[in-house]
Design an enzyme around this catalytic site. Structure first.
Site, PDB file in Angstrom:
ATOM      1  N   GLU A 189      -0.363 -20.323   4.900  1.00 10.35           N
ATOM      2  CA  GLU A 189      -0.699 -19.081   5.597  1.00 10.35           C
ATOM      3  C   GLU A 189      -2.207 -19.091   5.802  1.00 10.35           C
ATOM      4  O   GLU A 189      -2.975 -19.163   4.831  1.00 10.35           O
ATOM      5  CB  GLU A 189      -0.261 -17.860   4.766  1.00 10.35           C
ATOM      6  CG  GLU A 189      -0.584 -16.551   5.493  1.00 10.35           C
ATOM      7  CD  GLU A 189       0.157 -15.350   4.931  1.00 10.35           C
ATOM      8  OE1 GLU A 189       1.304 -15.502   4.456  1.00 10.35           O
ATOM      9  OE2 GLU A 189      -0.441 -14.259   4.970  1.00 10.35           O
ATOM     10  N   ARG A 232       0.196  -8.112  -8.410  1.00  7.07           N
ATOM     11  CA  ARG A 232      -1.113  -8.532  -8.930  1.00  7.07           C
ATOM     12  C   ARG A 232      -1.106  -8.489 -10.448  1.00  7.07           C
ATOM     13  O   ARG A 232      -0.374  -7.708 -11.064  1.00  7.07           O
ATOM     14  CB  ARG A 232      -2.221  -7.620  -8.392  1.00  7.07           C
ATOM     15  CG  ARG A 232      -2.464  -7.769  -6.895  1.00  7.07           C
ATOM     16  CD  ARG A 232      -3.671  -6.946  -6.478  1.00  7.07           C
ATOM     17  NE  ARG A 232      -4.909  -7.567  -6.909  1.00  7.07           N
ATOM     18  CZ  ARG A 232      -5.721  -8.272  -6.109  1.00  7.07           C
ATOM     19  NH1 ARG A 232      -5.455  -8.401  -4.829  1.00  7.07           N
ATOM     20  NH2 ARG A 232      -6.816  -8.809  -6.585  1.00  7.07           N
ATOM     21  N   HIS A 275       0.799  -1.223   0.000  1.00  6.18           N
ATOM     22  CA  HIS A 275       0.000   0.000   0.000  1.00  6.18           C
ATOM     23  C   HIS A 275       0.831   1.272   0.000  1.00  6.18           C
ATOM     24  O   HIS A 275       0.289   2.362  -0.181  1.00  6.18           O
ATOM     25  CB  HIS A 275      -1.060  -0.059   1.099  1.00  6.18           C
ATOM     26  CG  HIS A 275      -2.016  -1.166   0.808  1.00  6.18           C
ATOM     27  ND1 HIS A 275      -2.767  -1.203  -0.348  1.00  6.18           N
ATOM     28  CD2 HIS A 275      -2.266  -2.330   1.446  1.00  6.18           C
ATOM     29  CE1 HIS A 275      -3.466  -2.321  -0.391  1.00  6.18           C
ATOM     30  NE2 HIS A 275      -3.177  -3.023   0.696  1.00  6.18           N
ATOM     31  N   THR A 306      -7.372  -9.642  -1.264  1.00  6.33           N
ATOM     32  CA  THR A 306      -7.515 -11.086  -1.445  1.00  6.33           C
ATOM     33  C   THR A 306      -8.657 -11.599  -0.574  1.00  6.33           C
ATOM     34  O   THR A 306      -8.540 -11.667   0.647  1.00  6.33           O
ATOM     35  CB  THR A 306      -6.189 -11.784  -1.072  1.00  6.33           C
ATOM     36  OG1 THR A 306      -5.128 -11.062  -1.672  1.00  6.33           O
ATOM     37  CG2 THR A 306      -6.173 -13.210  -1.572  1.00  6.33           C
ATOM     38  N   HIS A 319       2.870  -8.174  -3.124  1.00 10.80           N
ATOM     39  CA  HIS A 319       1.960  -8.928  -4.004  1.00 10.80           C
ATOM     40  C   HIS A 319       1.977  -8.277  -5.378  1.00 10.80           C
ATOM     41  O   HIS A 319       1.521  -7.141  -5.536  1.00 10.80           O
ATOM     42  CB  HIS A 319       0.547  -8.877  -3.385  1.00 10.80           C
ATOM     43  CG  HIS A 319      -0.483  -9.683  -4.116  1.00 10.80           C
ATOM     44  ND1 HIS A 319      -1.777  -9.785  -3.661  1.00 10.80           N
ATOM     45  CD2 HIS A 319      -0.433 -10.420  -5.244  1.00 10.80           C
ATOM     46  CE1 HIS A 319      -2.478 -10.557  -4.484  1.00 10.80           C
ATOM     47  NE2 HIS A 319      -1.671 -10.942  -5.465  1.00 10.80           N
ATOM     48  N   GLU A 332       4.073 -12.614  -3.065  1.00 10.38           N
ATOM     49  CA  GLU A 332       2.693 -13.118  -3.134  1.00 10.38           C
ATOM     50  C   GLU A 332       2.241 -13.076  -4.574  1.00 10.38           C
ATOM     51  O   GLU A 332       2.395 -12.040  -5.235  1.00 10.38           O
ATOM     52  CB  GLU A 332       1.760 -12.214  -2.339  1.00 10.38           C
ATOM     53  CG  GLU A 332       1.704 -12.528  -0.892  1.00 10.38           C
ATOM     54  CD  GLU A 332       0.744 -11.586  -0.196  1.00 10.38           C
ATOM     55  OE1 GLU A 332      -0.110 -10.967  -0.856  1.00 10.38           O
ATOM     56  OE2 GLU A 332       0.876 -11.463   1.015  1.00 10.38           O
TER      57      GLU A 332
HETATM   58  N1  PXP Z   1      -1.112 -12.324   3.580  1.00  8.24           N
HETATM   59  C1  PXP Z   1      -1.632 -12.479   2.345  1.00  8.24           C
HETATM   60  C2  PXP Z   1      -1.486 -13.805   1.683  1.00  8.24           C
HETATM   61  C3  PXP Z   1      -2.265 -11.408   1.682  1.00  8.24           C
HETATM   62  O1  PXP Z   1      -2.792 -11.585   0.454  1.00  8.24           O
HETATM   63  C4  PXP Z   1      -2.327 -10.150   2.323  1.00  8.24           C
HETATM   64  C5  PXP Z   1      -2.937  -8.991   1.616  1.00  8.24           C
HETATM   65  O2  PXP Z   1      -2.186  -8.656   0.501  1.00  8.24           O
HETATM   66  C6  PXP Z   1      -1.740 -10.035   3.597  1.00  8.24           C
HETATM   67  C7  PXP Z   1      -1.162 -11.139   4.215  1.00  8.24           C
HETATM   68  C8  PXP Z   1      -1.729  -8.745   4.334  1.00  8.24           C
HETATM   69  O3  PXP Z   1      -3.035  -8.342   4.609  1.00  8.24           O
HETATM   70  P1  PXP Z   1      -3.273  -6.885   5.216  1.00  8.24           P
HETATM   71  O4  PXP Z   1      -2.780  -5.925   4.189  1.00  8.24           O
HETATM   72  O5  PXP Z   1      -4.748  -6.847   5.411  1.00  8.24           O
HETATM   73  O6  PXP Z   1      -2.493  -6.800   6.497  1.00  8.24           O
END
Ligand code: PXP
Length: 250
Positions: free
Chosen positions: A155, A49, A14, A105, A47, A74
């Site tokens: 996970e 995407r 983010h 996700t 991640h 990811e």
């Molecule tokens: N783990 C996975 C596999 C995810 O897809 C995400 C979101 O991208 C996260 C952890 C982290 O989630 P958050 O941003 O809500 O802390």
């Protein structure tokens, strides 16, 4: 003997979301990754995407080159992403489901319907020396399918639990946390390393850190949001303290 501390993977997606809002180069997610590591993160998660809405290909390449701690990539289990992962060679790949229309996700991988394809992808990544994890719902069926796929790590998706906590739905939150607790215990029997993530904040990270099987939490959105107010270093220090307290280390 005191319990092992939980590893903290900081997801910097983010920071890239904010950068992309203006289309320039700032704020730089790689700079955020370095600050997170200096503040105590044990690894960095990003991640890539399919629609490149936050992290871009060059961010992944720079993270791989420039950070001093393990990179957790990811990705969806597509040919395109597998090719990028094999080229990038991160420490770990976490396979996640991906729909273009979703905001984040939503839900874990369908490891039962996707079993045969995921088994091929996991084997390919493992042959390249990459640690494979599967992002799954906390259920015995999903854990057994993950073991059959050959994943050394899962996970557990904590989104439903965290949403229920955030909405004050106490019965639902207790039920969802119970599923996570049972699934975490089952990973031990199945010989799978257990991670967890999605939607965690200080309070939920502290609580889940009390589950002794959980080796790693991956946390992004809340930490980056908190960093707006207190800075990334302070947000990570606070998270570290919460996790250590939850685990009974302080
Ligand atoms: N783990 C996975 C596999 C995810 O897809 C995400 C979101 O991208 C996260 C952890 C982290 O989630 P958050 O941003 O809500 O802390």
């Amino acid at each position: 003997m005191s319990p092992a501390p939980i590893r903290l993977g900081v997801n910097i997606d983010h920071v890239a979301t904010v950068r992309n809002a203006r289309g320039g180069a700032l704020p730089d997610p790689v700079r955020a990754a370095k600050i997170a590591i200096d503040a105590g993160a044990d690894g960095i998660t990003a991640h890539l995407r399919e629609d490149r809405r936050h992290i871009r290909d060059e961010d992944m390449a720079r993270l791989r080159r420039e950070i001093s701690k393990p990179l957790n990539f990811e990705m969806a289990a597509t040919d395109e992403m597998v090719a990028i992962a094999l080229h990038t060679r991160p420490h770990a790949c976490c396979l996640v489901p991906e729909k273009r229309s979703e905001r984040t996700t939503e839900g874990g991988l369908d490891v039962i319907a996707g079993h045969d394809h995921l088994k091929i992808v996991a084997a390919e990544l493992k042959r390249a020396g990459i640690r494979v994890s599967l992002f799954i719902e906390p259920s015995l069926e999903a854990l057994e399918a993950s073991r059959s796929i050959g994943a050394p790590v899962v996970e557990l998706h904590t989104g439903s639990w965290c949403d229920a906590v955030a909405h004050g739905e106490i019965d639902k939150a207790n039920h969802e946390f119970g599923r996570i607790r049972v699934a975490a215990a089952q990973t031990e029997t199945l010989g799978i390393e257990c991670h967890a993530g999605h939607g965690l904040d200080f309070a939920t990270a502290k609580k889940i850190s009390g589950l002794p099987q959980i080796a790693e939490l991956n946390i992004g959105h809340f930490l980056i949001g908190e960093a707006i107010f207190v800075g990334l270093t302070e947000a990570i220090h606070h998270m570290r303290r919460a996790m250590d307290e939850g685990r009974g280390l302080s």
